[in-house]
Motif scaffolding. Structure first.
Motif, PDB file in Angstrom:
ATOM      1  N   THR A 231      -5.255   2.797  20.690  1.00 25.09           N
ATOM      2  CA  THR A 231      -4.626   3.678  19.705  1.00 25.09           C
ATOM      3  C   THR A 231      -5.642   4.218  18.698  1.00 25.09           C
ATOM      4  OG1 THR A 231      -3.975   1.709  18.438  1.00 25.09           O
ATOM      5  CG2 THR A 231      -2.326   2.682  19.884  1.00 25.09           C
ATOM      6  N   PHE A 232      -6.768   3.535  18.528  1.00 21.87           N
ATOM      7  CA  PHE A 232      -7.817   4.051  17.644  1.00 21.87           C
ATOM      8  C   PHE A 232      -8.324   5.397  18.176  1.00 21.87           C
ATOM      9  CE2 PHE A 232     -10.766   1.754  14.469  1.00 21.87           C
ATOM     10  CZ  PHE A 232     -10.876   2.902  13.705  1.00 21.87           C
ATOM     11  N   SER A 233      -8.300   5.545  19.501  1.00 20.51           N
ATOM     12  CA  SER A 233      -8.816   6.778  20.094  1.00 20.51           C
ATOM     13  C   SER A 233      -7.936   7.984  19.795  1.00 20.51           C
ATOM     14  CB  SER A 233      -8.953   6.609  21.614  1.00 20.51           C
ATOM     15  OG  SER A 233      -7.692   6.383  22.212  1.00 20.51           O
ATOM     16  N   THR A 234      -6.692   7.755  19.370  1.00 24.46           N
ATOM     17  CA  THR A 234      -5.800   8.867  19.002  1.00 24.46           C
ATOM     18  C   THR A 234      -5.510   8.892  17.500  1.00 24.46           C
ATOM     19  OG1 THR A 234      -3.840   7.509  19.473  1.00 24.46           O
ATOM     20  CG2 THR A 234      -4.703   8.864  21.267  1.00 24.46           C
ATOM     21  N   ALA A 235      -5.988   7.904  16.753  1.00 19.74           N
ATOM     22  CA  ALA A 235      -5.751   7.858  15.310  1.00 19.74           C
ATOM     23  C   ALA A 235      -6.568   8.920  14.605  1.00 19.74           C
ATOM     24  CB  ALA A 235      -6.113   6.476  14.763  1.00 19.74           C
ATOM     25  N   ASN A 236      -6.022   9.450  13.503  1.00 21.60           N
ATOM     26  CA  ASN A 236      -6.793  10.372  12.670  1.00 21.60           C
ATOM     27  C   ASN A 236      -6.937   9.869  11.240  1.00 21.60           C
ATOM     28  OD1 ASN A 236      -4.229  10.815  11.715  1.00 21.60           O
ATOM     29  ND2 ASN A 236      -4.229  13.030  12.051  1.00 21.60           N
ATOM     30  N   GLY A 237      -6.542   8.607  11.020  1.00 29.41           N
ATOM     31  CA  GLY A 237      -6.689   8.028   9.692  1.00 29.41           C
ATOM     32  C   GLY A 237      -6.444   6.535   9.688  1.00 29.41           C
ATOM     33  N   LEU A 238      -6.821   5.920   8.586  1.00 26.62           N
ATOM     34  CA  LEU A 238      -6.568   4.503   8.359  1.00 26.62           C
ATOM     35  C   LEU A 238      -5.692   4.357   7.121  1.00 26.62           C
ATOM     36  CD1 LEU A 238     -10.197   3.083   8.846  1.00 26.62           C
ATOM     37  CD2 LEU A 238      -8.298   2.839  10.461  1.00 26.62           C
ATOM     38  N   ILE A 239      -4.537   3.711   7.267  1.00 28.40           N
ATOM     39  CA  ILE A 239      -3.706   3.385   6.102  1.00 28.40           C
ATOM     40  C   ILE A 239      -4.323   2.181   5.408  1.00 28.40           C
ATOM     41  CG2 ILE A 239      -1.447   2.545   5.327  1.00 28.40           C
ATOM     42  CD1 ILE A 239      -0.194   3.990   7.684  1.00 28.40           C
ATOM     43  N   VAL A 240      -4.435   2.248   4.092  1.00 31.13           N
ATOM     44  CA  VAL A 240      -4.975   1.133   3.306  1.00 31.13           C
ATOM     45  C   VAL A 240      -3.825   0.436   2.594  1.00 31.13           C
ATOM     46  CG1 VAL A 240      -6.602   0.417   1.533  1.00 31.13           C
ATOM     47  CG2 VAL A 240      -7.106   2.426   2.946  1.00 31.13           C
ATOM     48  N   VAL A 241      -3.611  -0.832   2.930  1.00 30.82           N
ATOM     49  CA  VAL A 241      -2.609  -1.651   2.242  1.00 30.82           C
ATOM     50  C   VAL A 241      -3.357  -2.694   1.420  1.00 30.82           C
ATOM     51  CG1 VAL A 241      -0.601  -3.148   2.480  1.00 30.82           C
ATOM     52  CG2 VAL A 241      -0.985  -1.313   4.139  1.00 30.82           C
ATOM     53  N   PRO A 242      -3.386  -2.590   0.090  1.00 28.38           N
ATOM     54  CA  PRO A 242      -4.138  -3.538  -0.742  1.00 28.38           C
ATOM     55  C   PRO A 242      -3.706  -4.984  -0.536  1.00 28.38           C
ATOM     56  CG  PRO A 242      -3.450  -1.623  -2.025  1.00 28.38           C
ATOM     57  CD  PRO A 242      -2.748  -1.530  -0.710  1.00 28.38           C
ATOM     58  N   HIS A 243      -4.621  -5.903  -0.811  1.00 28.52           N
ATOM     59  CA  HIS A 243      -4.370  -7.329  -0.566  1.00 28.52           C
ATOM     60  C   HIS A 243      -3.203  -7.878  -1.376  1.00 28.52           C
ATOM     61  CE1 HIS A 243      -6.115  -8.856  -4.393  1.00 28.52           C
ATOM     62  NE2 HIS A 243      -6.808  -7.732  -4.327  1.00 28.52           N
ATOM     63  N   ASP A 244      -2.920  -7.263  -2.529  1.00 29.48           N
ATOM     64  CA  ASP A 244      -1.848  -7.781  -3.377  1.00 29.48           C
ATOM     65  C   ASP A 244      -0.517  -7.054  -3.172  1.00 29.48           C
ATOM     66  OD1 ASP A 244      -2.745  -5.411  -4.411  1.00 29.48           O
ATOM     67  OD2 ASP A 244      -2.978  -6.109  -6.469  1.00 29.48           O
ATOM     68  N   VAL A 245      -0.435  -6.211  -2.138  1.00 29.74           N
ATOM     69  CA  VAL A 245       0.826  -5.548  -1.788  1.00 29.74           C
ATOM     70  C   VAL A 245       1.429  -6.281  -0.602  1.00 29.74           C
ATOM     71  CG1 VAL A 245       1.873  -3.422  -0.907  1.00 29.74           C
ATOM     72  CG2 VAL A 245       0.091  -3.306  -2.663  1.00 29.74           C
ATOM     73  N   THR A 246       2.626  -6.798  -0.775  1.00 25.58           N
ATOM     74  CA  THR A 246       3.244  -7.620   0.271  1.00 25.58           C
ATOM     75  C   THR A 246       4.159  -6.837   1.197  1.00 25.58           C
ATOM     76  OG1 THR A 246       5.023  -8.229  -1.251  1.00 25.58           O
ATOM     77  CG2 THR A 246       3.122  -9.714  -1.131  1.00 25.58           C
ATOM     78  N   GLU A 247       4.696  -5.721   0.716  1.00 21.56           N
ATOM     79  CA  GLU A 247       5.542  -4.921   1.597  1.00 21.56           C
ATOM     80  C   GLU A 247       5.505  -3.448   1.205  1.00 21.56           C
ATOM     81  OE1 GLU A 247       9.581  -6.172   1.482  1.00 21.56           O
ATOM     82  OE2 GLU A 247       9.847  -5.744  -0.648  1.00 21.56           O
ATOM     83  N   VAL A 248       5.677  -2.626   2.217  1.00 22.83           N
ATOM     84  CA  VAL A 248       5.732  -1.176   2.031  1.00 22.83           C
ATOM     85  C   VAL A 248       7.033  -0.691   2.653  1.00 22.83           C
ATOM     86  CG1 VAL A 248       4.634   1.033   2.538  1.00 22.83           C
ATOM     87  CG2 VAL A 248       3.221  -0.998   2.151  1.00 22.83           C
ATOM     88  N   LYS A 249       7.811   0.057   1.889  1.00 19.79           N
ATOM     89  CA  LYS A 249       9.105   0.537   2.351  1.00 19.79           C
ATOM     90  C   LYS A 249       8.980   1.929   2.981  1.00 19.79           C
ATOM     91  CE  LYS A 249      11.748  -2.890   1.013  1.00 19.79           C
ATOM     92  NZ  LYS A 249      12.490  -3.708   2.025  1.00 19.79           N
ATOM     93  N   MET A 250       9.868   2.200   3.923  1.00 23.08           N
ATOM     94  CA  MET A 250       9.919   3.521   4.549  1.00 23.08           C
ATOM     95  C   MET A 250      10.033   4.618   3.490  1.00 23.08           C
ATOM     96  SD  MET A 250      12.690   5.081   7.292  1.00 23.08           S
ATOM     97  CE  MET A 250      12.399   3.817   8.508  1.00 23.08           C
ATOM     98  N   HIS A 251       9.288   5.700   3.674  1.00 29.21           N
ATOM     99  CA  HIS A 251       9.232   6.871   2.792  1.00 29.21           C
ATOM    100  C   HIS A 251       8.411   6.629   1.517  1.00 29.21           C
ATOM    101  CE1 HIS A 251      12.029   8.539   5.555  1.00 29.21           C
ATOM    102  NE2 HIS A 251      13.083   7.884   5.127  1.00 29.21           N
ATOM    103  N   GLN A 252       7.831   5.433   1.386  1.00 24.05           N
ATOM    104  CA  GLN A 252       6.944   5.165   0.262  1.00 24.05           C
ATOM    105  C   GLN A 252       5.591   5.820   0.543  1.00 24.05           C
ATOM    106  OE1 GLN A 252       6.718   1.005  -0.848  1.00 24.05           O
ATOM    107  NE2 GLN A 252       4.688   1.246  -1.755  1.00 24.05           N
ATOM    108  N   GLU A 253       4.955   6.350  -0.503  1.00 20.25           N
ATOM    109  CA  GLU A 253       3.627   6.947  -0.330  1.00 20.25           C
ATOM    110  C   GLU A 253       2.572   5.863  -0.163  1.00 20.25           C
ATOM    111  OE1 GLU A 253       2.642   9.698  -3.451  1.00 20.25           O
ATOM    112  OE2 GLU A 253       3.292  11.394  -2.212  1.00 20.25           O
ATOM    113  N   VAL A 254       1.681   6.078   0.796  1.00 17.10           N
ATOM    114  CA  VAL A 254       0.582   5.144   1.026  1.00 17.10           C
ATOM    115  C   VAL A 254      -0.728   5.922   1.033  1.00 17.10           C
ATOM    116  CG1 VAL A 254       1.933   3.453   2.302  1.00 17.10           C
ATOM    117  CG2 VAL A 254       0.874   5.363   3.522  1.00 17.10           C
ATOM    118  N   VAL A 255      -1.826   5.213   0.787  1.00 17.42           N
ATOM    119  CA  VAL A 255      -3.157   5.820   0.807  1.00 17.42           C
ATOM    120  C   VAL A 255      -3.693   5.846   2.243  1.00 17.42           C
ATOM    121  CG1 VAL A 255      -5.555   5.543   0.068  1.00 17.42           C
ATOM    122  CG2 VAL A 255      -3.688   5.172  -1.559  1.00 17.42           C
ATOM    123  N   ILE A 256      -4.258   6.982   2.620  1.00 24.93           N
ATOM    124  CA  ILE A 256      -4.836   7.145   3.938  1.00 24.93           C
ATOM    125  C   ILE A 256      -6.293   7.576   3.805  1.00 24.93           C
ATOM    126  CG2 ILE A 256      -4.665   8.330   6.181  1.00 24.93           C
ATOM    127  CD1 ILE A 256      -1.761   9.039   5.333  1.00 24.93           C
TER     128      ILE A 256
END
Length: 390
Positions: A361-386
């Motif tokens: 899947t890395f071969s088709t990826a165009n970005g990396l989502i960054v989830v900080p170490h102190d974030v335990t969950e990300v909800k659908m439709h929440q903005e994330v850093v790419i």
């Protein structure tokens, strides 16, 4: 073990620009200017026609005798009277006695007489001397990245050489008894080696072509000898594999025995926890994980900024953009996560096969989502850093 931000700061602090070198403009694509460039001439160097048409002196007349033809490259100082015009072409020298060019579509010509049907404004379609840039004016500032347009601009000013920051020579070391080169028969227990080609391609993508690949078995003696040679002949050493804590991981020991100062080892992240960054004099060493996805992730996030700093770039880190994630995600690891992802103008999708060993899947990826170490969950439709990879 340190956090991601601290690791990035240490890399930036310990990476210095390469020496300045003078190169030909036609070989300068992708280099960064080491000093400002000023124009040696006016551009254009003379009044120039912006159109195919007729040059004349703007006034009461709308009918003119056609005196002669001026092509691009011609020069004429013949006297041109107020009732006379010259046939002229785009880029040609506009004689001193005229001040306006009418485009040929707005004229009628019969028996060497010119009739202007639609009169242009005074000075229309005449490029002034030095209109684009004047002699002595700043052309390109220091730290400008040379693009194809910049090469064309410099060439049109007659500039043939510029001073730039040199690009580093990079050694790629791949370790492991289990590795076999692609194209050879694959014995049981072996895997095809891919990291060297992957890292070499990533280097070429940022304009670094002076690379050499070395493949070594799991041997402290051989590892030490090859690293010693690379430190003598290259500016940056990228090592893939052998940096964990296994019985046959000799890279860190070999680096320390070669006088490399450890600046950090292990980052609180996933993938790529066992990452070593060190320095010997002005030589930089990155010992990347052996798993392909981990190795490439660490290259983009950590090695690439150092390489760009060496090449003279001002912005060295991957840019950050934000998108809304289209699924829930949990982070129970306590680590910063770099997730292979695909984003568009509105949303971002976490791709499957996030294992550190998987490149599918890395071969088709165009970005990396960054989830900080102190974030335990990300909800659908929440903005994330790419971090975009394209």
């Amino acid at each position: 073990m340190i956090q991601v931000a601290e690791a990035l700061n240490l890399i930036a602090e310990n990476s210095c620009k390469m020496p300045i070198t003078k190169i030909k403009v036609d070989k300068s694509l992708g280099y960064v200017l080491a000093e400002a460039v000023y124009s040696p001439i006016n551009m254009p160097p003379f009044r120039q026609s912006a159109m195919d048409g007729y040059a004349f002196t703007h006034g009461e007349h709308n009918q003119f005798e056609i005196l002669k033809t001026v092509q691009a490259g011609d020069f004429s100082d013949d006297e041109i009277k107020e009732n006379q015009a010259v046939r002229i072409f785009t880029g040609a020298f506009v004689p001193d006695d005229v001040n306006t060019v009418v485009m040929q579509e707005h004229t009628i010509v019969k028996d060497n007489l010119l009739l202007i049907e639609k009169m242009p404004a005074t000075h229309a379609n005449v490029r002034a001397k030095g209109e684009q840039v004047k002699k002595g004016e700043l052309v390109l500032d220091k730290n400008t990245v040379i693009t194809p347009a910049a090469i064309g601009f410099l060439a049109c000013l007659g500039i043939t050489k510029i001073k730039v920051f040199d690009k580093p020579k990079v050694a790629i070391l791949v370790t492991g008894n289990e590795l076999v080169s692609a194209g050879k028969k694959l014995p049981k227990g072996k895997i095809y080696e891919s990291n060297s080609l992957m890292l070499e391609a990533a280097l070429k993508a940022v304009g670094i072509k002076k690379t050499s690949i070395f493949k070594i078995k799991d041997s402290l003696k051989k590892t030490k000898i090859v690293i010693e040679s690379c430190l003598s002949n290259f500016d940056v050493v990228l090592i893939s594999g052998g940096i964990s804590v296994g019985d046959y991981d000799y890279v860190k020991e070999a680096l320390l025995k070669n006088g490399v100062t450890e600046l950090f080892y292990k980052i609180n992240q996933k993938p790529g926890k066992p990452l070593f960054f060190g320095k010997k004099e002005n030589k930089l060493v990155f010992a990347l994980p052996g798993n392909p996805a981990s190795s490439l992730t660490c290259f983009y996030v950590y090695a690439l900024p150092a390489l760009k700093k060496l090449m003279g770039f001002e912005a060295i880190h991957l840019p950050e953009i934000k998108r809304k994630i289209n699924s829930d995600f949990e982070n129970t690891s306590g680590k910063t996560l770099f997730l292979k992802a695909f984003y568009d103008d509105e949303k971002v999708t976490v791709l499957e096969s996030q294992s550190s060993a998987m490149l599918n899947t890395f071969s088709t990826a165009n970005g990396l989502i960054v989830v900080p170490h102190d974030v335990t969950e990300v909800k659908m439709h929440q903005e994330v850093v790419i971090l975009p990879l394209n």
